[in-house]
Design a protein around this motif. Structure first.
Motif, PDB file in Angstrom:
ATOM      1  N   LYS A  84      34.582  55.935  19.280  1.00 29.73           N
ATOM      2  CA  LYS A  84      35.545  55.117  18.653  1.00 29.73           C
ATOM      3  C   LYS A  84      35.437  53.986  19.446  1.00 29.73           C
ATOM      4  O   LYS A  84      35.525  54.250  21.049  1.00 29.73           O
ATOM      5  N   ASN A  85      34.808  53.332  19.251  1.00 35.65           N
ATOM      6  CA  ASN A  85      35.207  51.758  19.981  1.00 35.65           C
ATOM      7  C   ASN A  85      34.934  50.035  19.500  1.00 35.65           C
ATOM      8  O   ASN A  85      34.982  50.196  18.532  1.00 35.65           O
ATOM      9  N   LYS A  86      36.297  49.840  20.165  1.00 40.05           N
ATOM     10  CA  LYS A  86      36.948  48.555  19.912  1.00 40.05           C
ATOM     11  C   LYS A  86      36.535  47.219  19.274  1.00 40.05           C
ATOM     12  O   LYS A  86      36.501  47.188  18.449  1.00 40.05           O
ATOM     13  N   MET A 100      40.089  52.274  15.105  1.00 34.02           N
ATOM     14  CA  MET A 100      39.068  52.099  15.041  1.00 34.02           C
ATOM     15  C   MET A 100      37.724  53.184  13.878  1.00 34.02           C
ATOM     16  O   MET A 100      37.933  54.127  13.924  1.00 34.02           O
ATOM     17  N   LEU A 101      36.628  52.513  14.565  1.00 31.27           N
ATOM     18  CA  LEU A 101      35.500  52.602  13.192  1.00 31.27           C
ATOM     19  C   LEU A 101      35.114  53.804  13.865  1.00 31.27           C
ATOM     20  O   LEU A 101      34.436  53.454  15.174  1.00 31.27           O
ATOM     21  N   ALA A 102      34.270  54.970  13.783  1.00 31.70           N
ATOM     22  CA  ALA A 102      33.345  55.623  14.618  1.00 31.70           C
ATOM     23  C   ALA A 102      31.799  55.030  14.641  1.00 31.70           C
ATOM     24  O   ALA A 102      31.648  54.676  13.144  1.00 31.70           O
ATOM     25  N   THR A 103      31.312  55.634  15.801  1.00 31.28           N
ATOM     26  CA  THR A 103      29.809  54.583  15.557  1.00 31.28           C
ATOM     27  C   THR A 103      29.074  55.558  16.316  1.00 31.28           C
ATOM     28  O   THR A 103      29.838  56.470  17.374  1.00 31.28           O
ATOM     29  N   LEU A 198      42.388  56.928   4.532  1.00 27.41           N
ATOM     30  CA  LEU A 198      41.164  58.956   4.273  1.00 27.41           C
ATOM     31  C   LEU A 198      40.233  59.242   4.871  1.00 27.41           C
ATOM     32  O   LEU A 198      39.072  59.451   5.241  1.00 27.41           O
ATOM     33  N   ALA A 199      39.160  57.292   3.972  1.00 25.89           N
ATOM     34  CA  ALA A 199      38.249  57.519   3.873  1.00 25.89           C
ATOM     35  C   ALA A 199      37.351  56.741   5.311  1.00 25.89           C
ATOM     36  O   ALA A 199      36.062  57.464   5.229  1.00 25.89           O
ATOM     37  N   GLN A 200      38.713  55.877   5.846  1.00 24.43           N
ATOM     38  CA  GLN A 200      37.712  56.394   7.304  1.00 24.43           C
ATOM     39  C   GLN A 200      37.908  57.670   7.942  1.00 24.43           C
ATOM     40  O   GLN A 200      36.833  56.986   9.220  1.00 24.43           O
ATOM     41  N   LEU A 201      38.403  59.007   7.746  1.00 25.04           N
ATOM     42  CA  LEU A 201      38.116  59.806   8.366  1.00 25.04           C
ATOM     43  C   LEU A 201      37.159  60.557   7.692  1.00 25.04           C
ATOM     44  O   LEU A 201      36.540  61.396   8.762  1.00 25.04           O
ATOM     45  N   GLU A 202      36.743  60.741   6.727  1.00 23.54           N
ATOM     46  CA  GLU A 202      35.320  61.260   6.375  1.00 23.54           C
ATOM     47  C   GLU A 202      34.435  60.553   6.671  1.00 23.54           C
ATOM     48  O   GLU A 202      33.601  61.419   6.670  1.00 23.54           O
ATOM     49  N   ASP A 203      34.480  59.400   6.877  1.00 27.87           N
ATOM     50  CA  ASP A 203      33.588  58.583   7.640  1.00 27.87           C
ATOM     51  C   ASP A 203      32.904  58.960   9.038  1.00 27.87           C
ATOM     52  O   ASP A 203      31.916  59.570   9.264  1.00 27.87           O
TER      53      ASP A 203
END
Length: 337
Positions: A84-86, A100-103, A198-203
């Motif tokens: 997880k990156n800021k 935060m989006l996962a990369t 929820l879409a962010q968690l699915e990603d």
């Protein structure tokens, strides 16, 4: 950025400051390069004769060239790390980790007999956790053998993935309460915002699964007899493989739960939209009888009841109100409104 580590007498890792190739002595067992400059790559080449791949080549590397031994017997492994990156935080959001989006970052490992080189594009939590663990040397491992550093970093990667899945599980439990609680959903919850979360968690779960499958392939390669050249690592590799298998199953369970909540939230949104459309459909039906009476009495004729006299306006108004209240009472009785 170039960081270097040597093994102490008790086997733990300690870092040293690198100011030039003259600081790269043969006792260093781990060279960690974070977005290295051309000068730092040249230091490695001058001190150890090791050419390093570029960060761009790590992104384009084919799957067939991710794990192999070259003609000199040097082991090359490229694997994915999830973080997880800021820097990839959702715009206009606060510092809450849920926004935060996962990369996925590719990390290259180059394992010599005496040392390990790692190459990555940015700082990663798993590396920081492993460095703290190796400095304490909780498990009393002799890090003079760089293979244990490689396995320790893969274990730290697995621990980070487990922590991320645990955080996702906690978020899903909270979101389930918000979505399935009727009062909270109807009065407080923003369903469109919930769909986004929820879409962010699915990603994130999809990327975690990618990293887990990639790690399983790495461990399968390392378990081959000629990969590491010794059987002393087999027990640790088997244990890591079992942990990967359990996390893959847990990731699949969480993925199904996310899909359930997405479908449920979408269903509630459709229900609200249908309810709104139904109310707008009922309104013309309620107004149709009064409009009919008003249009009839608006005709230029004198034969209609109550069309003449001083009380005609009052009587027609009462009729209109009656025709308005009647459908309203009927619709309430049917629970359509």
């Amino acid at each position: 950025m170039l960081e270097a580590f040597y093994a102490t007498e008790r086997g733990s890792l300690e870092d040293i400051t690198i100011n030039g190739d003259f600081d790269l002595h043969p006792d260093l067992v781990w060279l960690d390069l974070i977005a290295p400059s051309q000068e730092e790559q040249q230091w490695i080449l001058d001190a150890y004769g090791q050419n390093l791949p570029t960060l761009k080549s790590l992104e384009d590397i084919s799957s067939s060239a991710r794990f192999y031994r070259d003609d000199d017997g040097i082991l090359h492994v490229s694997t994915y790390f999830l973080t997880k990156n800021k820097n990839y935080q959702v715009e206009n959001e606060n510092d809450d980790e849920s926004s935060m989006l996962a990369t996925v970052q590719t990390v290259a490992f180059i394992l010599h007999k005496d040392r390990l080189f790692t190459l990555r594009g940015e700082k990663l939590v798993a590396f920081r956790a492993f460095r703290a663990r190796a400095r304490r040397n909780d498990y009393e491992i002799d890090y003079k053998d760089p293979t244990w550093i490689l396995l320790g970093l893969l274990e730290a990667k697995l621990d980070e993935l487990a922590d991320i899945l645990e955080d996702v599980h906690k978020d899903l439990e909270k979101y389930s309460t918000e979505v399935l609680n009727n009062r909270h959903r109807e009065q407080i919850l923003d369903l469109d915002d919930m769909i986004t979360r929820l879409a962010q968690l699915e990603d994130m779960l999809g990327k975690a699964q990618l990293c887990l499958i990639d790690l399983r392939r790495v461990l399968t390669f390392l378990s081959r007899p000629r990969a590491l050249g010794s059987h002393i690592y087999d027990a640790d590799i088997r244990e890591l493989s079992e942990d990967v298998r359990s996390l893959v199953e847990h990731d699949a369970f969480l993925f199904q739960k996310v899909r359930f909540l997405l479908d449920t939230t979408s269903g509630f949104i459709n229900t609200e939209q249908n309810d709104t459309i139904r109310r707008f459909s009922i309104l013309p039906s309620m107004l149709a009888p009064p409009m009919l009476i008003a249009s009839i009495y608006g005709m230029n004729t004198e034969v209609l009841p109550f069309a003449q006299g001083s009380m005609s306006f009052v009587m027609v108004s009462i009729i209109l109100i009656g025709f308005l209240i009647g459908p309203l009472i009927y619709f309430r009785w049917k629970k359509w409104i």
